[in-house]
Design an enzyme around this catalytic site. Structure first.
Site, PDB file in Angstrom:
ATOM      1  N   LYS A 136       0.835  -1.205   0.000  1.00 15.53           N
ATOM      2  CA  LYS A 136       0.000   0.000   0.000  1.00 15.53           C
ATOM      3  C   LYS A 136       0.869   1.254   0.000  1.00 15.53           C
ATOM      4  CE  LYS A 136      -2.638   2.892   3.075  1.00 15.53           C
ATOM      5  NZ  LYS A 136      -3.105   3.108   4.452  1.00 15.53           N
ATOM      6  N   ASP A 155      -6.456   0.439   0.440  1.00 16.00           N
ATOM      7  CA  ASP A 155      -6.635   0.821   1.841  1.00 16.00           C
ATOM      8  C   ASP A 155      -8.001   0.329   2.295  1.00 16.00           C
ATOM      9  OD1 ASP A 155      -8.515   2.550   0.738  1.00 16.00           O
ATOM     10  OD2 ASP A 155      -7.891   4.260   1.977  1.00 16.00           O
TER      11      ASP A 155
END
Length: 230
Positions: A136, A155
């Site tokens: 991420k 996310d």
């Protein structure tokens, strides 16, 4: 007393192949959020890296309240690498998990200084070697600091909406990312995530999605159904 019908949307759902549906969702998100961009405030790749590490289990708004003082005191990798850890912890305390975040930020910056000549690396392989950096964070840094779409940032918003929209059945962010990369054009991988985050904040909220106001409702297999009470 008669039964109570909770009002909901009645939009007819479109039946499209998954990839075609994903592309239609992408097109609508671009129209809905044309100016969507990264919500974190930063001026350099290392500041973006630090802000993204701090954003774990914390809102971007909170991170943006913390980083002005942080970056004023420690603006680059060498200063962060040599920072007093207690001072660093105090500066980022309100973002949560501050001890672990501070330790990772300092260790990552020390590696950047020692192994990469104080420059944040620009490949997925190198970024994943940094403490506190998973896909991420690496995807965010590559896309916004270097203009490289190496993957899809997943996310909590992207995870929730991708599942609700029926684009993945997996709970694991890595598997979700793999599914999305197959459905979306590579140039749109990061702007998909940014716009989906905007939509998750504004409409498709975790506890109370506003399905009746959602312009993706006809493409969503999870849209609210009519509920009869009583």
């Amino acid at each position: 007393m008669g039964a109570k019908i909770v009002p909901v949307i009645t939009t007819k759902r479109k039946s499209l192949p998954k990839k075609q549906r994903a592309l239609e969702i992408l097109s609508r998100l671009k129209r809905l959020y044309p100016d969507a961009t990264c919500s974190l405030n930063y001026t350099t790749p290392v500041q973006l890296l630090v802000a993204t590490i701090l954003s774990a289990q914390c809102t971007d708004e909170r991170v943006n309240l913390v980083t002005p003082a942080l970056f004023s005191r420690f603006p680059d990798a060498p200063s962060l690498a040599n920072a007093d850890l207690t001072e660093l912890e105090n500066l980022v305390r309100s973002t949560g998990f501050y001890r672990n975040k501070s330790k990772n930020i300092q260790a990552a910056c020390r590696m950047i200084v020692n192994d990469y000549n104080s420059v944040v690396p620009n490949t997925m392989e190198q970024l994943l070697k940094l403490p506190g950096v998973a896909r991420k964070t690496a995807n965010v840094v590559l896309a916004h600091a270097y203009g490289i779409n190496a993957g899809v940032t997943v996310d909590t918003h992207v995870k929730r909406l991708s599942q609700r929209l029926g684009l993945t059945k997996y709970p694991n962010p890595i598997h979700i990312e793999q599914d999305l990369m197959k459905l979306l054009p590579q140039p749109d991988w990061e702007n998909w995530s940014i716009r989906l985050i905007y939509h998750g904040r504004a409409v498709c909220k975790a506890r109370s999605p506003i399905c009746e106001a959602c312009e993706l409702a006809d493409l969503c297999p999870s849209k609210t159904k009519i509920i009869i009470v009583g």
